[in-house]
Design an enzyme around this catalytic site. Structure first.
Site, PDB file in Angstrom:
ATOM      1  N   GLU A 165       4.100  -4.990   7.540  1.00 28.20           N
ATOM      2  CA  GLU A 165       3.298  -3.947   8.189  1.00 28.20           C
ATOM      3  C   GLU A 165       3.723  -3.677   9.629  1.00 28.20           C
ATOM      4  OE1 GLU A 165       2.112  -6.314   6.246  1.00 28.20           O
ATOM      5  OE2 GLU A 165       0.647  -5.458   4.864  1.00 28.20           O
ATOM      6  N   ALA A 178       0.875  -1.168   0.000  1.00 27.72           N
ATOM      7  CA  ALA A 178       0.000   0.000   0.000  1.00 27.72           C
ATOM      8  C   ALA A 178       0.914   1.220   0.000  1.00 27.72           C
ATOM      9  CB  ALA A 178      -0.887  -0.030   1.221  1.00 27.72           C
TER      10      ALA A 178
HETATM   11  N1  DAK Z   1       4.639   3.222  -0.673  1.00 29.50           N
HETATM   12  C1  DAK Z   1       5.037   4.384  -1.240  1.00 29.50           C
HETATM   13  N2  DAK Z   1       6.181   4.533  -1.911  1.00 29.50           N
HETATM   14  C2  DAK Z   1       6.989   3.467  -1.991  1.00 29.50           C
HETATM   15  C3  DAK Z   1       6.660   2.222  -1.427  1.00 29.50           C
HETATM   16  C4  DAK Z   1       5.399   2.119  -0.738  1.00 29.50           C
HETATM   17  N3  DAK Z   1       4.958   0.955  -0.206  1.00 29.50           N
HETATM   18  N4  DAK Z   1       7.666   1.369  -1.651  1.00 29.50           N
HETATM   19  C5  DAK Z   1       8.599   2.051  -2.359  1.00 29.50           C
HETATM   20  N5  DAK Z   1       8.189   3.317  -2.558  1.00 29.50           N
HETATM   21  C6  DAK Z   1       8.894   4.374  -3.263  1.00 29.50           C
HETATM   22  C7  DAK Z   1      10.060   4.887  -2.437  1.00 29.50           C
HETATM   23  O1  DAK Z   1       9.620   5.856  -1.492  1.00 29.50           O
HETATM   24  C8  DAK Z   1      10.946   5.506  -3.515  1.00 29.50           C
HETATM   25  O2  DAK Z   1      10.402   6.758  -3.878  1.00 29.50           O
HETATM   26  P1  DAK Z   1      11.375   8.026  -4.189  1.00 29.50           P
HETATM   27  O3  DAK Z   1      12.136   8.236  -2.929  1.00 29.50           O
HETATM   28  O4  DAK Z   1      12.223   7.547  -5.346  1.00 29.50           O
HETATM   29  O5  DAK Z   1      10.415   9.116  -4.537  1.00 29.50           O
HETATM   30  C9  DAK Z   1      10.746   4.553  -4.697  1.00 29.50           C
HETATM   31  O6  DAK Z   1       9.501   3.865  -4.437  1.00 29.50           O
HETATM   32  C10 DAK Z   1      11.832   3.520  -4.834  1.00 29.50           C
HETATM   33  O7  DAK Z   1      11.980   2.854  -3.567  1.00 29.50           O
HETATM   34  P2  DAK Z   1      13.365   2.728  -2.792  1.00 29.50           P
HETATM   35  O8  DAK Z   1      14.272   3.856  -3.131  1.00 29.50           O
HETATM   36  O9  DAK Z   1      13.047   2.510  -1.354  1.00 29.50           O
HETATM   37  O10 DAK Z   1      13.946   1.408  -3.459  1.00 29.50           O
HETATM   38  P3  DAK Z   1      14.925   0.353  -2.794  1.00 29.50           P
HETATM   39  O11 DAK Z   1      15.342  -0.555  -3.896  1.00 29.50           O
HETATM   40  O12 DAK Z   1      15.995   1.012  -1.997  1.00 29.50           O
HETATM   41  O13 DAK Z   1      14.024  -0.475  -1.769  1.00 29.50           O
HETATM   42  C11 DAK Z   1      12.035  -1.673  -1.072  1.00 29.50           C
HETATM   43  C12 DAK Z   1      12.959  -1.266  -2.267  1.00 29.50           C
HETATM   44  C13 DAK Z   1      10.811  -2.360  -1.662  1.00 29.50           C
HETATM   45  C14 DAK Z   1      12.792  -2.653  -0.178  1.00 29.50           C
HETATM   46  C15 DAK Z   1      11.668  -0.400  -0.264  1.00 29.50           C
HETATM   47  O14 DAK Z   1      11.151   0.561  -1.191  1.00 29.50           O
HETATM   48  C16 DAK Z   1      10.637  -0.666   0.761  1.00 29.50           C
HETATM   49  O15 DAK Z   1      10.927  -1.196   1.837  1.00 29.50           O
HETATM   50  N6  DAK Z   1       9.389  -0.236   0.470  1.00 29.50           N
HETATM   51  C17 DAK Z   1       8.311  -0.354   1.418  1.00 29.50           C
HETATM   52  C18 DAK Z   1       7.867  -1.787   1.469  1.00 29.50           C
HETATM   53  C19 DAK Z   1       6.781  -1.971   2.488  1.00 29.50           C
HETATM   54  O16 DAK Z   1       6.972  -1.800   3.688  1.00 29.50           O
HETATM   55  N7  DAK Z   1       5.633  -2.338   1.975  1.00 29.50           N
HETATM   56  C20 DAK Z   1       4.481  -2.593   2.786  1.00 29.50           C
HETATM   57  C21 DAK Z   1       3.736  -1.342   2.863  1.00 29.50           C
HETATM   58  S1  DAK Z   1       2.550  -1.425   4.130  1.00 29.50           S
HETATM   59  C22 DAK Z   1      -4.390  -1.057   6.040  1.00 29.50           C
HETATM   60  C23 DAK Z   1      -4.468  -1.157   4.664  1.00 29.50           C
HETATM   61  C24 DAK Z   1      -3.394  -1.645   3.964  1.00 29.50           C
HETATM   62  C25 DAK Z   1      -2.243  -1.979   4.626  1.00 29.50           C
HETATM   63  C26 DAK Z   1      -2.171  -1.896   5.995  1.00 29.50           C
HETATM   64  C27 DAK Z   1      -3.236  -1.436   6.718  1.00 29.50           C
HETATM   65  N8  DAK Z   1      -5.471  -0.526   6.808  1.00 29.50           N
HETATM   66  C28 DAK Z   1      -6.226   0.503   6.128  1.00 29.50           C
HETATM   67  C29 DAK Z   1      -5.608  -0.812   8.139  1.00 29.50           C
HETATM   68  C30 DAK Z   1      -1.137  -2.375   3.861  1.00 29.50           C
HETATM   69  C31 DAK Z   1       0.063  -1.933   4.262  1.00 29.50           C
HETATM   70  C32 DAK Z   1       1.208  -2.093   3.428  1.00 29.50           C
HETATM   71  O17 DAK Z   1       1.171  -2.591   2.326  1.00 29.50           O
END
Ligand code: DAK
Length: 260
Positions: free
Chosen positions: A134, A66
């Site tokens: 998360e 997300a």
């Molecule tokens: N959201 C927004 N932007 C994201 C993103 C994300 N999930 N993942 C990556 N990006 C963006 C980064 O901010 C960066 O943007 P700029 O700085 O270039 O503008 C660009 O994509 C490239 O990412 P990185 O520079 O970080 O790339 P790396 O290769 O260094 O790292 C990575 C890749 C995938 C390991 C890293 O980007 C990362 O850790 N991303 C976050 C992964 C993550 O934690 N995903 C889970 C998100 S939480 C709910 C509803 C839904 C949910 C929960 C609750 N309720 C309403 C209760 C769901 C939650 C989730 O999905």
């Protein structure tokens, strides 16, 4: 219809749907999920589409979750609305009449892993990474991860992934049954298309009814699920493809299915 965050292409009976926000690693914001919901309605109405392949744009990510930037300032009500939008859309995907194959070409984290789990079949590239991180953000999984992950891999492994937020690679995802096959990045889409075309060559109504029996039946008790399967089985006898399939077998020829 034109979409801002999605690309929809059709290749014969196969629709390829790409989440297209590569700069944010295809993270799902509310606009993207809303577009996804609309395109699913479009696909569901299109009888020329027999199988859908869902993938992510670029080489790095399927969907990296997300959109964290859009979630950061949510209040409780907005959080609930976002989760409900995700739930409704992912369920629509799961119940889409056509089968959906996820071609997971990179990060499938959080909402991305949950999106993949709402597909019928998951194929991964060697570079794919999976996880529900998360808890590292102070959140719980919000798009069905606490429900679909245990159903797919069992509660023990799901609990470990959901409590630690650990990221696993494609081979581990294969080992625990989260994905069906692992391919090189270069051949992933080719293999997804091959599988999609194999499915598209079967009797479409029988495939769709099988999907319905799987998706609805696995959430019922066994007696009701079997009763549902009996209804689905009975319905196949109202199709021309059933007559054609059985006749072709007896005449020792290949069936020609017309989806009727
Ligand atoms: N959201 C927004 N932007 C994201 C993103 C994300 N999930 N993942 C990556 N990006 C963006 C980064 O901010 C960066 O943007 P700029 O700085 O270039 O503008 C660009 O994509 C490239 O990412 P990185 O520079 O970080 O790339 P790396 O290769 O260094 O790292 C990575 C890749 C995938 C390991 C890293 O980007 C990362 O850790 N991303 C976050 C992964 C993550 O934690 N995903 C889970 C998100 S939480 C709910 C509803 C839904 C949910 C929960 C609750 N309720 C309403 C209760 C769901 C939650 C989730 O999905």
């Amino acid at each position: 219809m034109e979409y801002t965050n999605l690309i929809l292409e059709q290749n014969g009976a196969i629709a390829v749907l790409t989440i297209n926000r590569p700069k944010a690693l295809n993270a799902l914001n509310a606009d993207t999920i809303t577009e996804l919901s609309t395109v699913l309605d479009e696909l569901g109405r299109d009888s020329s589409v027999k199988v859908v392949i869902l993938t992510g744009s670029g080489e790095k990510a399927f969907v990296a979750g997300a959109d964290i930037s859009s979630m950061k300032e949510f209040n409780t009500l907005e959080g609930r609305r976002f989760a409900q939008l995700g739930h409704a859309t992912f369920r629509k995907l799961e119940l889409l009449s056509q089968p959906v194959i996820a071609a997971i070409n990179g990060f499938a984290l959080g909402g991305g892993c949950e999106l993949a789990m709402a597909c019928d079949i998951r194929l991964a590239s060697e570079t794919a990474k999976f996880g529900q991180p998360e808890v590292t953000l102070g959140l719980t999984a919000g798009f069905g991860g606490t429900q679909r992950l245990p159903r797919l891999v069992g509660t023990g492994l799901a609990s470990e992934l959901l409590f630690t937020g650990d990221i696993i690679d494609a081979q581990e995802a294969y080992r625990i049954g989260l994905v069906n096959h692992v391919y090189s990045s270069e051949t992933l889409m080719e293999e997804a298309l091959k599988l999609a075309n194999r499915i598209a060559g079967r009797a479409p109504k029988a495939v769709q009814l099988s999907k319905s029996a799987i998706q609805r039946g696995t959430n019922m008790d066994l007696d009701n699920a079997q009763a549902y399967e009996a209804e689905v089985f009975a319905l196949t006898f109202s199709t021309q493809d059933q007559t054609e399939g059985c006749t072709a077998f007896l005449e020792r020829r290949k069936p020609v299915f017309e989806g009727r």
